[in-house]
Design a protein around this motif. Structure first.
Motif, PDB file in Angstrom:
ATOM      1  N   GLY A  92       0.806  -1.211   0.000  1.00 54.36           N
ATOM      2  CA  GLY A  92       0.000   0.000   0.000  1.00 54.36           C
ATOM      3  C   GLY A  92       0.842   1.265   0.000  1.00 54.36           C
ATOM      4  N   VAL A  93       1.930   1.241   0.763  1.00 59.26           N
ATOM      5  CA  VAL A  93       2.847   2.390   0.774  1.00 59.26           C
ATOM      6  C   VAL A  93       3.527   2.521  -0.588  1.00 59.26           C
ATOM      7  N   ALA A  94       3.882   1.389  -1.187  1.00 57.81           N
ATOM      8  CA  ALA A  94       4.479   1.428  -2.530  1.00 57.81           C
ATOM      9  C   ALA A  94       3.506   2.000  -3.552  1.00 57.81           C
ATOM     10  N   PHE A  95       2.240   1.625  -3.444  1.00 59.35           N
ATOM     11  CA  PHE A  95       1.227   2.184  -4.342  1.00 59.35           C
ATOM     12  C   PHE A  95       1.066   3.686  -4.112  1.00 59.35           C
ATOM     13  N   ALA A  96       1.147   4.106  -2.865  1.00 57.87           N
ATOM     14  CA  ALA A  96       1.066   5.540  -2.563  1.00 57.87           C
ATOM     15  C   ALA A  96       2.260   6.272  -3.171  1.00 57.87           C
ATOM     16  N   TRP A  97       3.457   5.666  -3.066  1.00 56.52           N
ATOM     17  CA  TRP A  97       4.644   6.263  -3.679  1.00 56.52           C
ATOM     18  C   TRP A  97       4.477   6.359  -5.185  1.00 56.52           C
ATOM     19  N   LEU A  98       3.947   5.307  -5.793  1.00 57.00           N
ATOM     20  CA  LEU A  98       3.744   5.295  -7.236  1.00 57.00           C
ATOM     21  C   LEU A  98       2.755   6.380  -7.651  1.00 57.00           C
ATOM     22  N   TYR A  99       1.693   6.543  -6.868  1.00 53.18           N
ATOM     23  CA  TYR A  99       0.724   7.605  -7.134  1.00 53.18           C
ATOM     24  C   TYR A  99       1.387   8.975  -7.011  1.00 53.18           C
ATOM     25  N   TRP A 100       2.187   9.148  -5.960  1.00 51.46           N
ATOM     26  CA  TRP A 100       2.876  10.434  -5.735  1.00 51.46           C
ATOM     27  C   TRP A 100       3.851  10.716  -6.871  1.00 51.46           C
ATOM     28  N   LYS A 101       4.592   9.696  -7.299  1.00 54.99           N
ATOM     29  CA  LYS A 101       5.619   9.874  -8.320  1.00 54.99           C
ATOM     30  C   LYS A 101       5.009  10.126  -9.702  1.00 54.99           C
ATOM     31  N   SER A 102       3.945   9.408 -10.036  1.00 60.54           N
ATOM     32  CA  SER A 102       3.369   9.516 -11.376  1.00 60.54           C
ATOM     33  C   SER A 102       2.325  10.624 -11.473  1.00 60.54           C
ATOM     34  N   GLY A 103       1.713  10.963 -10.357  1.00 56.66           N
ATOM     35  CA  GLY A 103       0.663  11.980 -10.376  1.00 56.66           C
ATOM     36  C   GLY A 103      -0.670  11.459 -10.881  1.00 56.66           C
ATOM     37  N   THR A 104      -0.750  10.159 -11.128  1.00 56.29           N
ATOM     38  CA  THR A 104      -2.004   9.582 -11.602  1.00 56.29           C
ATOM     39  C   THR A 104      -2.300   8.290 -10.839  1.00 56.29           C
ATOM     40  N   LEU A 105      -3.550   8.060 -10.576  1.00 55.31           N
ATOM     41  CA  LEU A 105      -3.958   6.861  -9.867  1.00 55.31           C
ATOM     42  C   LEU A 105      -3.888   5.633 -10.767  1.00 55.31           C
ATOM     43  N   PHE A 106      -3.890   5.859 -12.078  1.00 54.97           N
ATOM     44  CA  PHE A 106      -3.879   4.740 -13.023  1.00 54.97           C
ATOM     45  C   PHE A 106      -2.677   3.828 -12.817  1.00 54.97           C
ATOM     46  N   SER A 107      -1.513   4.379 -12.557  1.00 53.51           N
ATOM     47  CA  SER A 107      -0.314   3.556 -12.382  1.00 53.51           C
ATOM     48  C   SER A 107      -0.447   2.628 -11.175  1.00 53.51           C
ATOM     49  N   SER A 108      -0.996   3.136 -10.087  1.00 59.13           N
ATOM     50  CA  SER A 108      -1.205   2.295  -8.904  1.00 59.13           C
ATOM     51  C   SER A 108      -2.263   1.232  -9.180  1.00 59.13           C
ATOM     52  N   MET A 109      -3.308   1.612  -9.884  1.00 61.47           N
ATOM     53  CA  MET A 109      -4.352   0.648 -10.229  1.00 61.47           C
ATOM     54  C   MET A 109      -3.809  -0.451 -11.139  1.00 61.47           C
ATOM     55  N   LEU A 110      -2.975  -0.074 -12.105  1.00 66.59           N
ATOM     56  CA  LEU A 110      -2.384  -1.056 -13.008  1.00 66.59           C
ATOM     57  C   LEU A 110      -1.486  -2.024 -12.239  1.00 66.59           C
ATOM     58  N   CYS A 111      -0.680  -1.515 -11.338  1.00 71.27           N
ATOM     59  CA  CYS A 111       0.184  -2.384 -10.541  1.00 71.27           C
ATOM     60  C   CYS A 111      -0.624  -3.293  -9.622  1.00 71.27           C
ATOM     61  N   HIS A 112      -1.708  -2.780  -9.072  1.00 66.95           N
ATOM     62  CA  HIS A 112      -2.584  -3.593  -8.236  1.00 66.95           C
ATOM     63  C   HIS A 112      -3.183  -4.721  -9.070  1.00 66.95           C
ATOM     64  N   PHE A 113      -3.638  -4.405 -10.273  1.00 66.57           N
ATOM     65  CA  PHE A 113      -4.185  -5.410 -11.179  1.00 66.57           C
ATOM     66  C   PHE A 113      -3.135  -6.473 -11.506  1.00 66.57           C
ATOM     67  N   LEU A 114      -1.925  -6.045 -11.842  1.00 61.24           N
ATOM     68  CA  LEU A 114      -0.856  -6.989 -12.189  1.00 61.24           C
ATOM     69  C   LEU A 114      -0.473  -7.858 -10.994  1.00 61.24           C
ATOM     70  N   PHE A 115      -0.428  -7.274  -9.822  1.00 66.29           N
ATOM     71  CA  PHE A 115      -0.135  -8.032  -8.605  1.00 66.29           C
ATOM     72  C   PHE A 115      -1.189  -9.119  -8.393  1.00 66.29           C
ATOM     73  N   ASN A 116      -2.466  -8.742  -8.525  1.00 64.03           N
ATOM     74  CA  ASN A 116      -3.544  -9.714  -8.362  1.00 64.03           C
ATOM     75  C   ASN A 116      -3.505 -10.783  -9.457  1.00 64.03           C
ATOM     76  N   LEU A 117      -3.190 -10.382 -10.687  1.00 59.88           N
ATOM     77  CA  LEU A 117      -3.115 -11.326 -11.796  1.00 59.88           C
ATOM     78  C   LEU A 117      -2.009 -12.361 -11.564  1.00 59.88           C
ATOM     79  N   VAL A 118      -0.842 -11.906 -11.144  1.00 60.25           N
ATOM     80  CA  VAL A 118       0.260 -12.833 -10.867  1.00 60.25           C
ATOM     81  C   VAL A 118      -0.135 -13.806  -9.767  1.00 60.25           C
ATOM     82  N   ASN A 119      -0.767 -13.304  -8.707  1.00 55.70           N
ATOM     83  CA  ASN A 119      -1.198 -14.188  -7.618  1.00 55.70           C
ATOM     84  C   ASN A 119      -2.238 -15.195  -8.093  1.00 55.70           C
TER      85      ASN A 119
END
Length: 85
Positions: free
Chosen positions: A46-73
């Protein structure tokens, strides 16, 4: 979740990554998954997703990573699950 972003993401925009502000939504992210054994790893995620959101300025990057994380699992569960008949 919109309230979570509104409350925590604007806590320190003028400084470098606001780690203190990311810890609380990271904990909320972990808590909403309702699995005590994975609370700490999900908190870090969750902190990594927050960092990704802060760094990219868009929620899409965090959502994409969340999707990929769930897909791999999911794929790993299907592979491991299919091998144990």
């Amino acid at each position: 979740r919109r309230m979570q972003r509104a409350v925590f993401s604007d806590a320190g925009p003028s400084i470098s990554f606001p780690l203190a502000a990311a810890l609380a939504p990271g904990a909320v992210f972990a808590a909403v998954h309702f699995h005590a054994a994975t609370f700490v790893p999900l908190w870090f995620l969750g902190v990594a997703f927050a960092w990704l959101y802060w760094k990219s300025g868009t929620l899409f990057s965090s959502m994409l990573c969340h999707f990929l994380f769930n897909l791999v699992n999911l794929v790993l569960c299907l592979i491991i699950g299919s091998g144990s008949n």
